[in-house]
Design a protein around this motif. Structure first.
Motif: not given
Length: 430
Positions: A257-278, A377-382
């Motif tokens: 629940x911390x690592x995924x933004x449930x129900x958001x479009x994949x590209x949008x969620x991955x972009x946001x994840x990568x922006x904030x990742x360590x 480690x926490x990079x999420x691919x498009x």
């Protein structure tokens, strides 16, 4: 674009073949990996062991004692000197005694895919103690593919032999984990030490090595995501979710629940994840390709993919002792990139069945000369080659493998997975 393993802008431009690169094979005759390249790989391992503390000198000795020719040993000298400078004050200045391993014929590469598979199956039986039914399922999945294996024998040139890998691991004192809670050899528990958790709190285990999770065996490649999921199920495990791979790499497994933004479009969620990742790597906070199996090369003329044009020039799994996460997982950078499952909804988590989407994690064996995307480690691919995990058309390539996970506690099926067949998408190889 022409470079199918790097679907990111700008497109990759691999280096031109060096004069020292071997030409593609013209026959399928049995052969051993060229000693010249084995020596070069041994020199690279010296740098890779620099983060291993007291093991620095042992890995440096490999460059001298692994059968490398004199030229390769000379090329390793600067790395040996660098490793020596990293030794703590008062550390011994003499290398340890040489370890002698039992000679065998496993360094001679088979000339056909069928022979390659037979030897792989025999080693899986011996090393993993899989029951007969599990091996029958594994062999059936391989038999349904014309390319699934450890690379095209006519093109593949491994830069390091199995015996060199065994020597490196013996000198460094590396042994497969045996965690009773995981219920299988070579698996380690995943948890979050930053929240005070210990292995006793782990909900899941992960393979230390790429499939087949056998030390010093070459990873399985040309595998579709669907086949990867089926193979994991066949050996009593499952494909890992993206956040589990990321946690194994970064040394802290976070809640879905911390690592995924449930129900958001994949590209949008991955972009946001990568922006904030360590940004961390399995071996530490700074990128250093020399610590992992990234110093191999792409077959000259390889257009970015294809069984007939691209050799799987991989290293034996677990051959780089310093390429290890704090949770004990190896080769999360380099060697092969890895299929994982990406859930978009909570019920698509892999513990509830193979219902997620495809995701590629990590980097591969030629990344030192053709780094084309982030591999922290926490990079999420498009959505590269994106399909449902169990699609018959899911992606496969010469540099792409996988590893498996295994739940410690049974899935809470009544809550999210009720009615799901936990053997896979349908429980059968459709």
């Amino acid at each position: 674009m022409s470079c199918t393993e790097t679907p990111i802008e700008p497109p990759c431009t691999p280096r031109s073949p060096a004069s020292s690169d071997p030409p593609p094979a013209l026959s399928t005759g049995a052969r051993a990996a060229p000693a010249r390249r084995r020596g070069r790989a041994a020199a690279l391992v010296v740098a890779g062991a620099a983060g291993a503390g007291a093991a620095v000198w042992t890995s440096a000795a490999v460059a001298v004692w692994s059968g490398a020719p004199a030229a390769a040993a000379r090329s390793a000298a600067p790395l040996v000197a660098s490793a020596a400078s990293a030794l703590p004050e008062g550390a011994p200045t003499a290398p340890p005694e040489r370890v002698t391993l039992t000679a065998d014929d496993e360094d001679d590469e088979p000339g056909t895919l069928e022979e390659q598979r037979l030897r792989l199956f025999a080693r899986m039986r011996r090393e993993l103690a899989l029951p007969d039914e599990a091996m029958r399922q594994v062999e059936a999945i391989f038999a349904a593919s014309t390319v699934l294996g450890q690379g095209n024998p006519a093109l593949t040139r491994h830069p390091m032999s199995r015996s060199e890998c065994r020597r490196i691991r013996a000198l460094s004192g590396v042994e497969p984990a045996r965690e009773p809670a995981c219920g299988a050899p070579g698996m380690v528990p995943l948890f979050d030490p930053t929240r005070g958790q210990t292995a006793a709190d782990a909900p899941v285990c992960i393979d230390q090595l790429e499939f087949p999770n056998v030390p010093c065996e070459y990873p399985v490649v040309h595998v579709r995501a669907r086949e990867a999921a089926l193979l994991c199920r066949a050996v009593g495990k499952r494909i890992c979710d993206a956040h589990e791979w990321e946690g194994a790499c970064a040394g802290a497994l976070r809640d879905p629940d911390v690592e995924y933004e449930w129900a958001r479009p994949r590209n949008e969620a991955s972009w946001h994840h990568n922006l904030l990742r360590e940004k961390v790597w399995s071996y530490g906070p700074a990128k250093n390709h020399a610590l992992c199996g990234t110093g191999s090369y792409r077959t000259p003329g390889c257009p970015g993919g294809g069984w007939d044009r691209c050799g799987s020039n991989t290293y034996p799994a677990g051959a780089f002792p310093a390429c290890r996460s704090s949770l004990g997982v190896f080769d999360l950078h380099g060697n092969v990139a890895e299929h994982m499952s990406l859930p978009i909804l909570p019920e698509e988590l892999a513990r509830y069945g193979d219902r997620g989407f495809t995701e590629m994690k990590g980097s591969w064996f030629a990344f030192s000369s053709m780094e084309v995307h982030a591999d922290d480690c926490r990079f999420r691919a498009p959505d590269w080659h994106a399909t449902r995990l169990m699609s018959r058309g899911s992606h496969a390539n010469y540099h792409l493998g996988f590893r498996c996970c295994k739940d410690i506690a049974p899935p809470d099926g009544a809550e999210r997975g009720e009615g799901v067949d936990h053997r896979g998408a349908s429980g059968a190889q459709r």
